[in-house]
Design an enzyme around this catalytic site. Structure first.
Site, PDB file in Angstrom:
ATOM      1  N   HIS A   8       0.842  -1.200   0.000  1.00  0.00           N
ATOM      2  CA  HIS A   8       0.000   0.000   0.000  1.00  0.00           C
ATOM      3  C   HIS A   8       0.870   1.240   0.000  1.00  0.00           C
ATOM      4  O   HIS A   8       0.839   2.026   0.949  1.00  0.00           O
ATOM      5  CB  HIS A   8      -0.889   0.054   1.239  1.00  0.00           C
ATOM      6  CG  HIS A   8      -1.998  -0.930   1.249  1.00  0.00           C
ATOM      7  ND1 HIS A   8      -3.286  -0.607   0.934  1.00  0.00           N
ATOM      8  CD2 HIS A   8      -2.006  -2.234   1.530  1.00  0.00           C
ATOM      9  CE1 HIS A   8      -4.040  -1.677   1.025  1.00  0.00           C
ATOM     10  NE2 HIS A   8      -3.288  -2.688   1.396  1.00  0.00           N
ATOM     11  N   GLU A  51      -6.024  -0.320  10.966  1.00  0.00           N
ATOM     12  CA  GLU A  51      -4.701   0.235  11.263  1.00  0.00           C
ATOM     13  C   GLU A  51      -4.740   1.118  12.504  1.00  0.00           C
ATOM     14  O   GLU A  51      -3.697   1.570  12.978  1.00  0.00           O
ATOM     15  CB  GLU A  51      -4.175   1.029  10.058  1.00  0.00           C
ATOM     16  CG  GLU A  51      -3.848   0.121   8.875  1.00  0.00           C
ATOM     17  CD  GLU A  51      -3.392   0.889   7.650  1.00  0.00           C
ATOM     18  OE1 GLU A  51      -2.253   1.373   7.661  1.00  0.00           O
ATOM     19  OE2 GLU A  51      -4.180   1.008   6.692  1.00  0.00           O
ATOM     20  N   ALA A  89      -9.225  -5.227  -3.058  1.00  0.00           N
ATOM     21  CA  ALA A  89      -9.064  -6.676  -3.122  1.00  0.00           C
ATOM     22  C   ALA A  89     -10.132  -7.254  -2.210  1.00  0.00           C
ATOM     23  O   ALA A  89     -10.397  -6.706  -1.136  1.00  0.00           O
ATOM     24  CB  ALA A  89      -7.683  -7.058  -2.624  1.00  0.00           C
ATOM     25  N   SER A  93     -12.272  -2.607   3.410  1.00  0.00           N
ATOM     26  CA  SER A  93     -12.089  -1.194   3.006  1.00  0.00           C
ATOM     27  C   SER A  93     -13.347  -0.681   2.327  1.00  0.00           C
ATOM     28  O   SER A  93     -14.427  -1.226   2.511  1.00  0.00           O
ATOM     29  CB  SER A  93     -10.890  -1.104   2.050  1.00  0.00           C
ATOM     30  OG  SER A  93     -11.183  -1.749   0.834  1.00  0.00           O
ATOM     31  N   ASN A 127      -9.219 -14.270  -3.600  1.00  0.00           N
ATOM     32  CA  ASN A 127      -9.220 -15.574  -2.923  1.00  0.00           C
ATOM     33  C   ASN A 127     -10.663 -15.986  -2.673  1.00  0.00           C
ATOM     34  O   ASN A 127     -11.561 -15.147  -2.660  1.00  0.00           O
ATOM     35  CB  ASN A 127      -8.483 -15.463  -1.573  1.00  0.00           C
ATOM     36  CG  ASN A 127      -9.105 -14.403  -0.668  1.00  0.00           C
ATOM     37  OD1 ASN A 127      -8.901 -13.198  -0.872  1.00  0.00           O
ATOM     38  ND2 ASN A 127      -9.879 -14.837   0.294  1.00  0.00           N
ATOM     39  N   HIS A 137      -2.193 -13.213   3.330  1.00  0.00           N
ATOM     40  CA  HIS A 137      -2.075 -11.915   2.644  1.00  0.00           C
ATOM     41  C   HIS A 137      -1.253 -12.088   1.362  1.00  0.00           C
ATOM     42  O   HIS A 137      -1.490 -11.398   0.370  1.00  0.00           O
ATOM     43  CB  HIS A 137      -1.432 -10.893   3.588  1.00  0.00           C
ATOM     44  CG  HIS A 137      -1.343  -9.505   3.015  1.00  0.00           C
ATOM     45  ND1 HIS A 137      -2.441  -8.830   2.510  1.00  0.00           N
ATOM     46  CD2 HIS A 137      -0.295  -8.666   2.861  1.00  0.00           C
ATOM     47  CE1 HIS A 137      -2.054  -7.642   2.069  1.00  0.00           C
ATOM     48  NE2 HIS A 137      -0.760  -7.521   2.263  1.00  0.00           N
TER      49      HIS A 137
HETATM   50  N1  HPA Z   1     -11.615 -11.309   3.632  1.00  0.00           N
HETATM   51  C1  HPA Z   1     -11.514  -9.993   3.963  1.00  0.00           C
HETATM   52  N2  HPA Z   1     -10.795  -9.131   3.258  1.00  0.00           N
HETATM   53  C2  HPA Z   1     -10.163  -9.579   2.166  1.00  0.00           C
HETATM   54  C3  HPA Z   1     -10.226 -10.924   1.783  1.00  0.00           C
HETATM   55  C4  HPA Z   1     -11.007 -11.832   2.561  1.00  0.00           C
HETATM   56  O1  HPA Z   1     -11.111 -13.044   2.264  1.00  0.00           O
HETATM   57  N3  HPA Z   1      -9.476 -11.058   0.636  1.00  0.00           N
HETATM   58  C5  HPA Z   1      -8.978  -9.811   0.380  1.00  0.00           C
HETATM   59  N4  HPA Z   1      -9.397  -8.921   1.303  1.00  0.00           N
END
Ligand code: HPA
Length: 274
Positions: free
Chosen positions: A59, A84, A111, A210, A233, A245
């Protein structure tokens, strides 16, 4: 807060006179797009008065002004998150600055994990709506009438017309663009499998940590929003392996080509100043 917004705005306009019509919030691993702007001015978040600074790998935090596909834009390369330790109004502060710079539209990206089992990692999802499960709201506190109303409407939080355009653009490029509801949670722990089953029951298709604060602030300022999630994912409990992560970072790197192509095609359609 109004005087803080003014301080930050004065600092930015002392560095760059560009008047952006479009704002971009580039999430986890998606910030590199802002490196392609022409005539770019990048200001580290840490240099901006009152700006919260990101602490997470992947980031890099910069506010970048420049021309993207011939359109004057401002991008947040990276963002800060509630987990954070910033307050939710601090998390939404950068969106306030985009609003103060005069943007007419906002594109938010992130993401996210797939709650919908039909989705696959690497796919992009147009956000049709969100569920705020952060347990808080960036508009808590005295309302600044200069920014927007006390009780803003959220029934078209992700602008229908921009979504229709994005669908058509993706179709033209042959990019699979899923569409669904984003559940915004606080994190930073990933969800449990039971929480993911709950989110599915609630009507969520994807989950992330977010976007919700920025989108509420943008709607408060009556700025139409387009939201795009990169599905990184399958959410917890769908597959046997654990979530990391690193998986999020690796999948974003793979999806970035399509993501950048989609943005490059969408941005010229949002050039209007009205
Ligand atoms: N959960 C929450 N936040 C995320 C995920 C997740 O599986 N993947 C990317 N950000």
């Amino acid at each position: 807060m109004y005087s803080e917004i003014k301080d930050t705005l004065d600092f930015i306009t002392s560095q760059c006179r560009l008047q952006p019509v479009l704002g971009l919030v580039l999430g986890s691993g998606l910030g590199a797009y802002a490196d392609t702007f022409r005539n770019r001015t990048a200001i580290p978040f840490a240099d901006l008065p009152h700006f919260p600074s990101s602490t997470i790998p992947g980031h890099s935090g910069n506010l970048v002004l420049g021309n993207a596909e011939g359109v004057p834009v401002v991008a947040l390369q990276g963002r800060v998150h509630l987990y954070e330790g910033y307050s939710i109004s601090e998390v939404a502060f950068p969106s306030r600055i985009l609003g103060a710079l005069g943007i007419r539209r906002l594109i938010v990206t992130n993401a996210a994990g797939a709650v919908n089992t039909a989705f696959k990692p690497g796919e992009l999802m147009l956000i049709s709506d969100h569920i705020n499960l952060m347990g808080t709201n960036p508009l808590i506190g005295p309302n600044l009438a200069e920014l927007g109303p006390r009780f803003p409407d959220m029934s078209d939080a992700y602008d229908g017309a921009m979504r229709e355009m994005a669908r058509a653009v993706a179709g033209g490029l042959g990019i699979t663009l899923r569409e669904g509801v984003y559940a915004g949670v606080c994190g930073p722990s990933y969800e449990t499998p039971a929480e993911i089953r709950m989110l599915r029951t609630l009507g969520a298709d994807a989950v992330g940590m977010s976007t919700v604060p920025e989108v509420i602030a943008a709607n408060h300022m009556e700025i139409p929003v387009l939201g795009i999630s990169c599905i990184t994912n399958m959410a917890a409990g769908i597959q046997p392996q654990k979530l990391t992560h690193q998986e999020v970072i690796d999948t974003t790197a793979i999806a970035r080509k399509q993501f950048d192509a989609l943005l490059r095609a969408i941005i010229p359609r949002l050039a209007t100043n009205d």
